[in-house]
Design an enzyme around this catalytic site. Structure first.
Site, PDB file in Angstrom:
ATOM      1  N   ALA A 140       0.878  -1.165   0.000  1.00 50.95           N
ATOM      2  CA  ALA A 140       0.000   0.000   0.000  1.00 50.95           C
ATOM      3  C   ALA A 140       0.916   1.215   0.000  1.00 50.95           C
ATOM      4  CB  ALA A 140      -0.870  -0.020   1.242  1.00 50.95           C
ATOM      5  N   ARG A 169       8.803 -11.174   4.763  1.00 46.83           N
ATOM      6  CA  ARG A 169       9.931 -11.922   5.329  1.00 46.83           C
ATOM      7  C   ARG A 169       9.472 -13.356   5.551  1.00 46.83           C
ATOM      8  NH1 ARG A 169       9.951  -7.495   8.624  1.00 46.83           N
ATOM      9  NH2 ARG A 169       9.145  -8.738  10.336  1.00 46.83           N
ATOM     10  N   GLY A 197       2.233  -9.040  -6.698  1.00 49.99           N
ATOM     11  CA  GLY A 197       3.657  -8.691  -6.850  1.00 49.99           C
ATOM     12  C   GLY A 197       4.389  -9.736  -7.680  1.00 49.99           C
ATOM     13  N   ASP A 209      -3.995 -10.490 -17.859  1.00 49.07           N
ATOM     14  CA  ASP A 209      -3.760 -11.010 -19.208  1.00 49.07           C
ATOM     15  C   ASP A 209      -5.101 -11.365 -19.862  1.00 49.07           C
ATOM     16  OD1 ASP A 209      -0.920 -10.973 -18.619  1.00 49.07           O
ATOM     17  OD2 ASP A 209      -1.376 -12.628 -17.277  1.00 49.07           O
ATOM     18  N   HIS A 242       2.199 -15.829 -15.454  1.00 51.85           N
ATOM     19  CA  HIS A 242       1.998 -14.406 -15.733  1.00 51.85           C
ATOM     20  C   HIS A 242       3.316 -13.859 -16.271  1.00 51.85           C
ATOM     21  CE1 HIS A 242       0.786 -10.297 -15.524  1.00 51.85           C
ATOM     22  NE2 HIS A 242       1.726 -10.017 -14.655  1.00 51.85           N
TER      23      HIS A 242
END
Ligand code: NAD
Length: 296
Positions: free
Chosen positions: A4, A84, A102, A131, A159
């Site tokens: 964000a 992490r 991401g 896509d 992707h």
């Protein structure tokens, strides 16, 4: 929402707070996570949704602490890079849907699922509907109709440029009648050539032109993706989603995060059943699966 404060989030916050995702009657509490050095930027971004007086926004929690962010969530949208790894197992306590955006989205999604074994694998998906939407839009442009008049594109695979946009089941609404895309376009060469490469290369083309990855289209597609999970897919339509393959995904090895056609009902997705007509590109699908495996 992780990441964000980034460019996708900037477009996405408005749509979520305005009801385009969970409906016009569903109040929202947004939980926004970023890394500590970015908290100043996140605070400034927060002023915007507040300034919009978004009708559904009950509360916004901005944090740099994963243990605060990943608690009691209905939906987690991972825009930021990977969390992490050692923290994931402890913090992923919620049983909601996890949507990974991401990049590399397929790999990140599989890693997130493996890092959080307490959440069912089926709850994880990655964003290949972008896509899917690109493919719909290319066909719509060529025919002079809108993207809403085009349905049932399939994106197989990763992707990335190894994906395969499959139009064998695409129906187009022309003058009030649904017709197959080959019949509607009468241009098989384009469908088998330029169309495929344009969709495969679209992400790279946007980066080349903007010097940034896509943000508006990514945000719109995240809205479509989450709304489909929340409300289900329309009758007679399927969408493409990156999900973990299992015994039902014929032609693709198990435990691969791969984009498939799915239908969604009651917040649960199912592979589109392979009754013979959905599985013409088996060889190509195997090829892209293995390309993905070797690049992972
Ligand atoms: P951006 O760089 O504008 O924003 C990313 C944000 O993530 C930054 O604010 C950064 O501080 C934050 N972040 C980094 N590590 C974090 C962590 N560990 N925890 C929480 N936040 C963290 O990027 P963007 O344009 O918003 O794009 C986000 C991601 O989405 C990129 O990886 C991009 O490649 C990808 N993307 C995917 C698709 C798709 O269809 N799957 C489409 C477009 C973009």
């Amino acid at each position: 929402m992780t990441g964000a404060g980034g460019q996708i989030a900037y477009s996405l916050l408005y749509s979520i707070g305005h009801g385009s995702v969970f409906g016009k009657d569903q109040p929202i509490i947004l939980v926004l996570l970023n890394i500590t050095p970015m908290m100043g930027v996140l605070d400034s971004v927060l002023m915007e949704p507040q300034g919009c007086a978004l009708p559904l926004l009950k509360d916004v929690i901005a944090t740099d602490k994963e243990e605060v962010a990943f608690k009691d969530l209905h939906v987690a949208i991972l825009l930021g890079s990977m969390l992490r790894r050692e923290a994931n197992v402890k913090i992923f306590k919620s049983q909601g849907a996890v949507i990974v955006v991401g990049n590399p989205a397929n790999t990140n999604c599989l890693t997130a699922s493996r890092s959080a074994p307490s959440i069912p694998k089926q709850n994880f998906s990655c964003l290949t509907p972008l896509d899917h939407n690109q493919a719909k839009a290319q066909i719509a442009l060529k025919l002079g109709v809108t993207a809403n008049d085009v349905k049932n594109v399939i994106i197989w695979g990763n992707h990335s440029s190894t994906q395969y946009p499959d139009v064998n089941h695409v129906k187009v609404k022309l003058q009030g009648k649904e017709v197959g895309v080959y019949e509607a376009l009468k241009d098989d060469n384009w469908l088998k050539g330029e169309f495929v490469t344009t969709v495969q290369q679209r992400g790279a083309a946007v980066i080349k032109a903007r010097k940034l990855s896509s943000a508006m289209s990514a945000a719109k597609t995240i809205c479509d993706h989450v709304r489909d999970i929340w409300f289900g897919t329309p009758e007679g339509e399927f969408v493409s989603m990156g999900v973990i393959s299992d015994g039902n995904s014929r032609g693709v090895p198990d435990d691969v995060l791969y984009s498939f056609p799915v239908v969604i009902k009651n917040k649960t997705w199912k592979f589109v059943q392979e009754d013979g007509s959905y599985c013409k590109d088996t060889d190509r699908r195997k090829e892209t699966a293995f390309e993905f495996l070797s690049s992972a």
